[in-house]
Design an enzyme around this catalytic site. Structure first.
Site, PDB file in Angstrom:
ATOM      1  N   GLN A  93       0.835  -1.210   0.000  1.00 14.70           N
ATOM      2  CA  GLN A  93       0.000   0.000   0.000  1.00 14.70           C
ATOM      3  C   GLN A  93       0.873   1.265   0.000  1.00 14.70           C
ATOM      4  O   GLN A  93       0.751   2.135  -0.873  1.00 14.70           O
ATOM      5  CB  GLN A  93      -0.907   0.013   1.243  1.00 14.70           C
TER       6      GLN A  93
ATOM      7  N   LEU B  83      14.845  -9.575   1.441  1.00 13.07           N
ATOM      8  CA  LEU B  83      15.365  -8.906   2.639  1.00 13.07           C
ATOM      9  C   LEU B  83      16.367  -9.759   3.409  1.00 13.07           C
ATOM     10  O   LEU B  83      17.134  -9.247   4.222  1.00 13.07           O
ATOM     11  CB  LEU B  83      14.208  -8.544   3.575  1.00 13.07           C
TER      12      LEU B  83
ATOM     13  N   ALA C 293       9.537  -2.542   3.471  1.00 13.03           N
ATOM     14  CA  ALA C 293       9.142  -3.950   3.303  1.00 13.03           C
ATOM     15  C   ALA C 293       9.098  -4.711   4.623  1.00 13.03           C
ATOM     16  O   ALA C 293       9.722  -4.312   5.607  1.00 13.03           O
ATOM     17  CB  ALA C 293      10.137  -4.634   2.359  1.00 13.03           C
TER      18      ALA C 293
ATOM     19  N   GLN D 106       6.845  -8.217   6.859  1.00 14.46           N
ATOM     20  CA  GLN D 106       5.563  -8.713   7.376  1.00 14.46           C
ATOM     21  C   GLN D 106       5.001  -7.652   8.326  1.00 14.46           C
ATOM     22  O   GLN D 106       5.625  -7.314   9.319  1.00 14.46           O
ATOM     23  CB  GLN D 106       5.848 -10.033   8.108  1.00 14.46           C
TER      24      GLN D 106
ATOM     25  N   SER E 224       6.703   2.275  13.647  1.00 14.54           N
ATOM     26  CA  SER E 224       5.262   2.088  13.840  1.00 14.54           C
ATOM     27  C   SER E 224       4.850   2.472  15.247  1.00 14.54           C
ATOM     28  O   SER E 224       5.625   2.316  16.205  1.00 14.54           O
ATOM     29  CB  SER E 224       4.949   0.611  13.597  1.00 14.54           C
TER      30      SER E 224
ATOM     31  N   GLU F  87       3.173   0.737  16.972  1.00 10.76           N
ATOM     32  CA  GLU F  87       3.209  -0.499  17.762  1.00 10.76           C
ATOM     33  C   GLU F  87       4.405  -0.546  18.713  1.00 10.76           C
ATOM     34  O   GLU F  87       4.429  -1.339  19.647  1.00 10.76           O
ATOM     35  CB  GLU F  87       3.225  -1.717  16.829  1.00 10.76           C
TER      36      GLU F  87
ATOM     37  N   TYR G 175       5.680  -8.207  16.558  1.00  8.98           N
ATOM     38  CA  TYR G 175       5.893  -7.173  15.531  1.00  8.98           C
ATOM     39  C   TYR G 175       6.370  -5.871  16.175  1.00  8.98           C
ATOM     40  O   TYR G 175       7.324  -5.240  15.715  1.00  8.98           O
ATOM     41  CB  TYR G 175       4.574  -6.945  14.772  1.00  8.98           C
TER      42      TYR G 175
ATOM     43  N   HIS H  51      -2.656   3.693   8.946  1.00  8.20           N
ATOM     44  CA  HIS H  51      -3.004   4.505   7.784  1.00  8.20           C
ATOM     45  C   HIS H  51      -3.577   3.576   6.719  1.00  8.20           C
ATOM     46  O   HIS H  51      -3.039   2.530   6.425  1.00  8.20           O
ATOM     47  CB  HIS H  51      -1.805   5.313   7.281  1.00  8.20           C
TER      48      HIS H  51
ATOM     49  N   ARG I  67      -5.281  -0.988   0.992  1.00  6.87           N
ATOM     50  CA  ARG I  67      -4.913  -1.724   2.196  1.00  6.87           C
ATOM     51  C   ARG I  67      -5.084  -3.218   1.939  1.00  6.87           C
ATOM     52  O   ARG I  67      -6.016  -3.643   1.210  1.00  6.87           O
ATOM     53  CB  ARG I  67      -5.855  -1.262   3.311  1.00  6.87           C
TER      54      ARG I  67
HETATM   55  O1  G4F Z   1      -6.125  -3.433  11.034  1.00  8.27           O
HETATM   56  P1  G4F Z   1      -5.302  -4.082  12.070  1.00  8.27           P
HETATM   57  O2  G4F Z   1      -4.869  -5.473  11.788  1.00  8.27           O
HETATM   58  O3  G4F Z   1      -4.065  -3.101  12.326  1.00  8.27           O
HETATM   59  P2  G4F Z   1      -2.999  -2.981  13.532  1.00  8.27           P
HETATM   60  O4  G4F Z   1      -2.862  -4.243  14.276  1.00  8.27           O
HETATM   61  O5  G4F Z   1      -3.336  -1.779  14.343  1.00  8.27           O
HETATM   62  O6  G4F Z   1      -1.632  -2.733  12.740  1.00  8.27           O
HETATM   63  C1  G4F Z   1      -1.511  -1.846  11.627  1.00  8.27           C
HETATM   64  O7  G4F Z   1      -1.141  -0.550  12.057  1.00  8.27           O
HETATM   65  C2  G4F Z   1       0.130  -0.466  12.735  1.00  8.27           C
HETATM   66  C3  G4F Z   1       0.374   0.996  13.104  1.00  8.27           C
HETATM   67  O8  G4F Z   1       0.600   1.758  11.954  1.00  8.27           O
HETATM   68  C4  G4F Z   1       1.228  -1.000  11.839  1.00  8.27           C
HETATM   69  F1  G4F Z   1       2.411  -0.964  12.494  1.00  8.27           F
HETATM   70  C5  G4F Z   1       0.919  -2.418  11.411  1.00  8.27           C
HETATM   71  O9  G4F Z   1       1.902  -2.863  10.498  1.00  8.27           O
HETATM   72  C6  G4F Z   1      -0.443  -2.436  10.725  1.00  8.27           C
HETATM   73  O10 G4F Z   1      -0.360  -1.675   9.542  1.00  8.27           O
HETATM   74  O11 G4F Z   1      -6.075  -4.111  13.484  1.00  8.27           O
HETATM   75  C7  G4F Z   1      -6.616  -2.957  14.036  1.00  8.27           C
HETATM   76  C8  G4F Z   1      -7.457  -3.344  15.248  1.00  8.27           C
HETATM   77  C9  G4F Z   1      -6.762  -4.290  16.217  1.00  8.27           C
HETATM   78  O12 G4F Z   1      -6.995  -3.867  17.530  1.00  8.27           O
HETATM   79  C10 G4F Z   1      -7.444  -5.632  16.013  1.00  8.27           C
HETATM   80  O13 G4F Z   1      -7.485  -6.443  17.168  1.00  8.27           O
HETATM   81  O14 G4F Z   1      -8.613  -4.044  14.785  1.00  8.27           O
HETATM   82  C11 G4F Z   1      -8.842  -5.156  15.645  1.00  8.27           C
HETATM   83  N1  G4F Z   1      -9.622  -6.162  14.892  1.00  8.27           N
HETATM   84  C12 G4F Z   1     -10.867  -6.566  15.231  1.00  8.27           C
HETATM   85  N2  G4F Z   1     -11.273  -7.512  14.371  1.00  8.27           N
HETATM   86  C13 G4F Z   1      -9.218  -6.828  13.811  1.00  8.27           C
HETATM   87  C14 G4F Z   1     -10.276  -7.678  13.472  1.00  8.27           C
HETATM   88  N3  G4F Z   1      -8.088  -6.776  13.086  1.00  8.27           N
HETATM   89  C15 G4F Z   1      -7.980  -7.576  11.991  1.00  8.27           C
HETATM   90  N4  G4F Z   1      -6.867  -7.510  11.233  1.00  8.27           N
HETATM   91  N5  G4F Z   1      -9.000  -8.442  11.624  1.00  8.27           N
HETATM   92  C16 G4F Z   1     -10.164  -8.523  12.340  1.00  8.27           C
HETATM   93  O15 G4F Z   1     -11.041  -9.312  12.011  1.00  8.27           O
END
Ligand code: G4F
Length: 332
Positions: A16, A68, A90, A92, A134, A136, A158, A188, A193
């Site tokens: 993305q 990588l 790049a 995971q 991040s 995180e 991560y 973002h 995405r």
């Molecule tokens: O969309 P997510 O998987 O993003 P997360 O974990 O915040 O991480 C993203 O943002 C970080 C900060 O920029 C980056 F470092 C990272 O690489 C990535 O881009 O989850 C967001 C939230 C979490 O709390 C998760 O528990 O959504 C909650 N969630 C609820 N149901 C879910 C789901 N997440 C995912 N992926 N799938 C679900 O079904």
């Protein structure tokens, strides 16, 4: 900078952020080089429209096979390309998945950054290095909102890997004088995405349910809160960081948080459906641990680089759902 100096190398160019950054740099007159894995899905990828453009591909945009984990190849690519700016995006990036595959996550998000920092520091010409850090890294943050000085307390493999790489980038800046910036980006999002991130999953499901292609959306924790911005704005922040005279670290965020529930509510409102009827909970999507409330203070980048996010949360949700509807039927 002279036009002939505008050479950038991007790892993660098919992702993305990589694809938006590539478009931004091409528009600014850069020659853009991207590292792609042999297994990357080159066809129908996010840069396929650029690859198919004969005026761009192999004229202004060049792709190189690399991995990588393979420092010899990375060293050769950087040596051949001689980038003035290297954007390392790049690896995971799925936090939930990092609990299942911690070793490869740490290898890609942590060790690969070390490898590239070493390659950059041994180049004869100065290389400006952007590291995709991040939010995180803050995990169970000790303060709200978080700033560049908030202590690192990651809550996922991560987050640990990103914290390691972020600290290494600081060490290379301070001890070797390398120009390296950590972009501490909060979530973002965009229509590009990946489908396993929550915003895209919700936007896609809302559109598919509205068009009778699906009848439910299965999610994890609806109460999780995130600071969600637009990916297109955030790649602009990456570029701005490398244009500044001195290298530094910057938080990039909107300063607003919303829950997953609010995202669901806003997405289903776009298609005028009652989400409660379709959304189910599956504990397998819950994470073993979640960060505390992650919300960023972007004062430093606002004041130093005049960056600010554009658009509201509602506009972001709207844009993502509309893109999914258009993908199902371009007439909409
Ligand atoms: O969309 P997510 O998987 O993003 P997360 O974990 O915040 O991480 C993203 O943002 C970080 C900060 O920029 C980056 F470092 C990272 O690489 C990535 O881009 O989850 C967001 C939230 C979490 O709390 C998760 O528990 O959504 C909650 N969630 C609820 N149901 C879910 C789901 N997440 C995912 N992926 N799938 C679900 O079904």
């Amino acid at each position: 900078m002279k036009d002939s100096d505008k050479i950038a190398l991007i790892t993660g160019i098919t992702g993305q952020d990589g694809s938006y950054l590539c478009e931004l740099l091409l528009a600014k007159g850069y020659k853009v080089h991207g590292v792609v894995r042999r297994t990357s899905n080159m066809l129908r990828s996010r840069i396929e429209h650029l690859r198919r453009n004969e005026e761009i591909y192999d004229q202004q945009l060049f792709l190189h096979y690399g991995d990588l984990s393979d420092s010899t190849t990375l060293r050769r690519i950087v040596g051949d390309v001689r980038p003035m700016e290297l954007y390392h995006l790049a690896g995971q990036s799925h936090v939930g998945l990092s609990f299942e595959i911690p070793e490869s996550t740490c290898e890609e998000a942590g060790m690969a950054t070390l490898r590239l920092l070493e390659v950059a520091r041994s180049q004869p010409q100065p290389v400006k290095f952007y590291h995709a850090s991040s939010s995180e890294i803050f995990g169970n943050a000790s303060e709200i909102p978080q700033t560049e000085n908030t202590p690192l307390r990651p809550t996922s493999p991560y987050g640990c890997a990103k914290a390691f790489a972020t600290q290494l980038a600081r060490v290379y800046r301070e001890s070797h004088g390398l120009y390296v910036c950590n972009g501490i980006l909060y979530n973002h999002e965009s229509p590009r995405r990946g489908e396993n991130f929550v915003t895209r999953k919700i936007a896609r499901a809302a559109a598919r349910i509205a068009r009778n292609l699906d009848n439910e959306l299965v999610l994890g924790n609806l109460e999780s809160q995130r600071d969600w911005g637009r990916a297109q704005d955030y790649v602009q922040a990456m570029w701005l960081m490398l244009q500044h005279e001195t290298a530094d670290d910057y938080v990039v965020a909107t300063g607003e948080t919303h829950s997953v529930r609010e995202f669901v509510d806003a997405a289903f409102a776009v298609v005028d459906l009652p989400w409660e009827k379709y959304v189910k909970h599956d504990p397998s999507f819950d994470r073993p641990t979640e960060p505390a409330r992650l919300v960023g203070c972007a004062d430093k980048i606002r004041e130093t680089l005049s960056w600010k996010p554009a658009g509201s949360f509602r506009q972001l949700v709207h844009e993502m759902v509309e893109a999914e509807l258009a993908a199902i039927d371009p007439r909409f």
